[in-house]
Design a protein around this motif. Structure first.
Motif, mmCIF file in Angstrom:
data_model
loop_
_atom_site.group_PDB
_atom_site.id
_atom_site.type_symbol
_atom_site.label_atom_id
_atom_site.label_comp_id
_atom_site.label_asym_id
_atom_site.label_seq_id
_atom_site.Cartn_x
_atom_site.Cartn_y
_atom_site.Cartn_z
ATOM 1 N N PHE A 1 -28.669 27.558 29.551
ATOM 2 C CA PHE A 1 -29.642 28.319 28.756
ATOM 3 C C PHE A 1 -29.757 29.762 29.240
ATOM 4 C CE2 PHE A 1 -31.320 23.850 28.621
ATOM 5 C CZ PHE A 1 -30.889 23.588 27.324
ATOM 6 N N GLY A 2 -28.608 30.342 29.582
ATOM 7 C CA GLY A 2 -28.614 31.707 30.077
ATOM 8 C C GLY A 2 -27.656 32.622 29.351
ATOM 9 N N ILE A 3 -26.510 32.097 28.943
ATOM 10 C CA ILE A 3 -25.482 32.985 28.383
ATOM 11 C C ILE A 3 -25.908 33.543 27.023
ATOM 12 C CG2 ILE A 3 -24.057 31.314 27.095
ATOM 13 C CD1 ILE A 3 -21.656 32.736 28.663
ATOM 14 N N ARG A 4 -26.795 32.848 26.353
ATOM 15 C CA ARG A 4 -27.304 33.327 25.064
ATOM 16 C C ARG A 4 -28.035 34.658 25.204
ATOM 17 N NH1 ARG A 4 -30.780 30.020 24.867
ATOM 18 N NH2 ARG A 4 -32.688 31.258 24.937
ATOM 19 N N ASN A 5 -28.584 34.910 26.386
ATOM 20 C CA ASN A 5 -29.366 36.126 26.612
ATOM 21 C C ASN A 5 -28.545 37.273 27.197
ATOM 22 O OD1 ASN A 5 -31.853 34.923 25.769
ATOM 23 N ND2 ASN A 5 -31.914 33.834 27.714
ATOM 24 N N VAL A 6 -27.266 37.052 27.413
ATOM 25 C CA VAL A 6 -26.395 38.095 27.946
ATOM 26 C C VAL A 6 -25.998 39.039 26.808
ATOM 27 C CG1 VAL A 6 -24.176 38.572 29.053
ATOM 28 C CG2 VAL A 6 -25.538 36.591 29.769
ATOM 29 N N THR A 7 -26.087 40.333 27.063
ATOM 30 C CA THR A 7 -25.781 41.308 26.010
ATOM 31 C C THR A 7 -24.329 41.221 25.570
ATOM 32 O OG1 THR A 7 -27.464 42.797 26.913
ATOM 33 C CG2 THR A 7 -25.851 43.744 25.391
ATOM 34 N N ARG A 8 -23.411 41.142 26.529
ATOM 35 C CA ARG A 8 -21.982 41.046 26.217
ATOM 36 C C ARG A 8 -21.470 39.702 26.729
ATOM 37 N NH1 ARG A 8 -19.163 45.712 25.118
ATOM 38 N NH2 ARG A 8 -17.532 44.193 24.611
ATOM 39 N N ILE A 9 -21.492 38.719 25.860
ATOM 40 C CA ILE A 9 -21.087 37.370 26.246
ATOM 41 C C ILE A 9 -19.626 37.345 26.684
ATOM 42 C CG2 ILE A 9 -20.731 35.019 25.382
ATOM 43 C CD1 ILE A 9 -23.175 35.461 23.586
ATOM 44 N N ASP A 10 -18.773 38.106 26.009
ATOM 45 C CA ASP A 10 -17.354 38.116 26.362
ATOM 46 C C ASP A 10 -17.146 38.599 27.801
ATOM 47 O OD1 ASP A 10 -18.275 40.637 25.612
ATOM 48 O OD2 ASP A 10 -16.339 41.275 24.769
ATOM 49 N N GLU A 11 -17.933 39.585 28.226
ATOM 50 C CA GLU A 11 -17.806 40.076 29.596
ATOM 51 C C GLU A 11 -18.269 39.026 30.605
ATOM 52 O OE1 GLU A 11 -19.849 43.778 29.990
ATOM 53 O OE2 GLU A 11 -18.554 44.817 28.548
ATOM 54 N N ALA B 1 -24.864 38.603 35.054
ATOM 55 C CA ALA B 1 -23.767 37.709 34.673
ATOM 56 C C ALA B 1 -22.539 38.475 34.199
ATOM 57 C CB ALA B 1 -24.233 36.757 33.570
ATOM 58 N N SER B 2 -22.738 39.694 33.699
ATOM 59 C CA SER B 2 -21.612 40.499 33.207
ATOM 60 C C SER B 2 -20.930 41.303 34.306
ATOM 61 C CB SER B 2 -22.096 41.467 32.114
ATOM 62 O OG SER B 2 -22.626 40.753 31.024
ATOM 63 N N GLN B 3 -21.557 41.386 35.488
ATOM 64 C CA GLN B 3 -20.984 42.101 36.636
ATOM 65 C C GLN B 3 -21.384 41.355 37.908
ATOM 66 O OE1 GLN B 3 -22.724 46.086 35.730
ATOM 67 N NE2 GLN B 3 -20.602 46.804 35.690
ATOM 68 N N LEU B 4 -20.798 40.204 38.112
ATOM 69 C CA LEU B 4 -21.192 39.353 39.227
ATOM 70 C C LEU B 4 -20.848 39.990 40.568
ATOM 71 C CD1 LEU B 4 -20.043 35.901 37.802
ATOM 72 C CD2 LEU B 4 -22.403 36.686 38.096
ATOM 73 N N PRO B 5 -21.758 39.943 41.535
ATOM 74 C CA PRO B 5 -21.529 40.585 42.839
ATOM 75 C C PRO B 5 -20.756 39.690 43.806
ATOM 76 C CG PRO B 5 -23.734 39.668 42.782
ATOM 77 C CD PRO B 5 -23.132 39.391 41.427
ATOM 78 N N PHE B 6 -19.620 39.145 43.337
ATOM 79 C CA PHE B 6 -18.821 38.229 44.147
ATOM 80 C C PHE B 6 -17.347 38.588 44.035
ATOM 81 C CE2 PHE B 6 -22.423 35.738 42.355
ATOM 82 C CZ PHE B 6 -23.152 35.594 43.526
ATOM 83 N N ASP B 7 -16.592 38.225 45.082
ATOM 84 C CA ASP B 7 -15.152 38.468 45.089
ATOM 85 C C ASP B 7 -14.436 37.544 44.101
ATOM 86 O OD1 ASP B 7 -15.497 40.366 47.057
ATOM 87 O OD2 ASP B 7 -15.084 38.972 48.704
ATOM 88 N N ASP B 8 -13.187 37.898 43.812
ATOM 89 C CA ASP B 8 -12.362 37.053 42.950
ATOM 90 C C ASP B 8 -12.125 35.692 43.608
ATOM 91 O OD1 ASP B 8 -12.218 39.399 41.547
ATOM 92 O OD2 ASP B 8 -10.062 39.706 41.807
ATOM 93 N N CYS B 9 -11.945 34.681 42.772
ATOM 94 C CA CYS B 9 -11.508 33.350 43.210
ATOM 95 C C CYS B 9 -12.372 32.802 44.352
ATOM 96 C CB CYS B 9 -10.049 33.390 43.640
ATOM 97 S SG CYS B 9 -8.924 33.986 42.356
ATOM 98 N N MET B 10 -13.671 32.846 44.185
ATOM 99 C CA MET B 10 -14.594 32.502 45.256
ATOM 100 C C MET B 10 -15.233 31.116 45.083
ATOM 101 S SD MET B 10 -17.486 35.141 46.628
ATOM 102 C CE MET B 10 -18.479 34.779 48.068
ATOM 103 N N PHE B 11 -15.260 30.594 43.833
ATOM 104 C CA PHE B 11 -16.019 29.378 43.568
ATOM 105 C C PHE B 11 -15.166 28.286 42.922
ATOM 106 C CE2 PHE B 11 -19.098 32.843 43.616
ATOM 107 C CZ PHE B 11 -20.051 32.344 44.488
ATOM 108 N N ASP B 12 -15.545 27.043 43.216
ATOM 109 C CA ASP B 12 -14.899 25.875 42.606
ATOM 110 C C ASP B 12 -15.580 25.480 41.305
ATOM 111 O OD1 ASP B 12 -13.052 25.129 44.899
ATOM 112 O OD2 ASP B 12 -15.001 25.034 45.916
#
Length: 239
Positions: free
Chosen positions: A129-139, A112-123
């Motif tokens: 229940f996932g972001i709580r487990n991300v080490t760097r939420i801001d990233e 989630a902190s380094q998504l393998p997708f191009d910019d401006c790709m999704f609507d």
């Protein structure tokens, strides 16, 4: 185990999350949806079902659904856990086993902190229940902003801070005295459920998390408390 801990209410919370997307009102036949930390597809399947109803109601033929055409809607499930993604693929295969046309779903391993997708790709960007487990939420929040198109919607369902003082005291007692024991008895994994309740306590409260979303560049930030704030849904838009 989720059903046991929440009394099945987690299903209702996810239904509300998807209803807040407002898929019927988006009016896009080629809607691109990213569900992060989506693992086994609980949220993604709900979105797919709603999208399919909208597309069939709007006159999209069965041949067009899942055809790979430029106008095709797509849901991408991204999770760092490959085993969870594999389980999601199996569930998708079973759901498509009746021969009915289904919208395209892709299953992608990624952080989630380094998504393998191009910019401006999704609507749409969802995370439940996932972001709580991300080490760097801001990233992770900055990555959500990066991959969303202008006008794209961000929705996050996560455990939060209970608003009622009496209920908060009861919830704290249930969380720290009951949930780890249930994890040990039912799942033979007390430690993971001890981590769960501790991570919930550490997660920012509703207002603090709202400001983190704004700091990541997203706008029109709002939140809705569910079950007295046991969980909250934060929404925002990329302008």
């Amino acid at each position: 185990m989720n059903d046991v801990m929440s009394g099945g209410v987690h299903r209702l919370w996810k239904d509300i999350l998807v209803s807040m997307l407002g898929v019927p009102g988006m009016g896009k036949r080629d809607l691109q949806v990213l569900d992060v930390a989506g693992g086994t597809g609980d949220v993604a399947f709900r979105i797919r079902d709603q999208l399919q109803r909208v597309q069939f109601d709007s006159g999209v033929s069965a041949a067009e659904v899942g055809s790979g055409s430029p106008l095709e809607a797509r849901i991408v499930v991204c999770d760092i856990n490959k085993a969870m993604l594999e389980e999601g693929r199996k569930r998708a295969a079973k759901r498509g086993g009746d021969g009915a046309p289904t919208l395209r779903m892709d299953w992608v391993a990624g952080d989630a902190s380094q998504l393998p997708f191009d910019d401006c790709m999704f609507d749409v960007y969802t995370i439940a229940f996932g972001i709580r487990n991300v080490t760097r939420i801001d990233e992770a929040l900055r990555e959500a902003h990066r991959v969303l198109r202008p006008g794209g919607r961000f929705l996050c369902l996560e455990f939060s801070q209970v608003t009622n003082p009496l209920m908060r005291a009861l919830y704290e007692r249930y969380s720290f005295e009951v949930i780890p024991r249930m994890g040990g008895l039912i799942a033979n994994d007390r430690a993971s459920y001890q981590y769960l309740v501790e991570s919930i306590r550490r997660f920012p409260d509703q207002e603090t998390f709202s400001q983190m979303i704004r700091d990541a560049g997203l706008s029109c930030v709002q939140y809705t408390n569910l079950t007295n704030g046991i969980v909250a849904i934060h929404s925002a838009v990329k302008l």
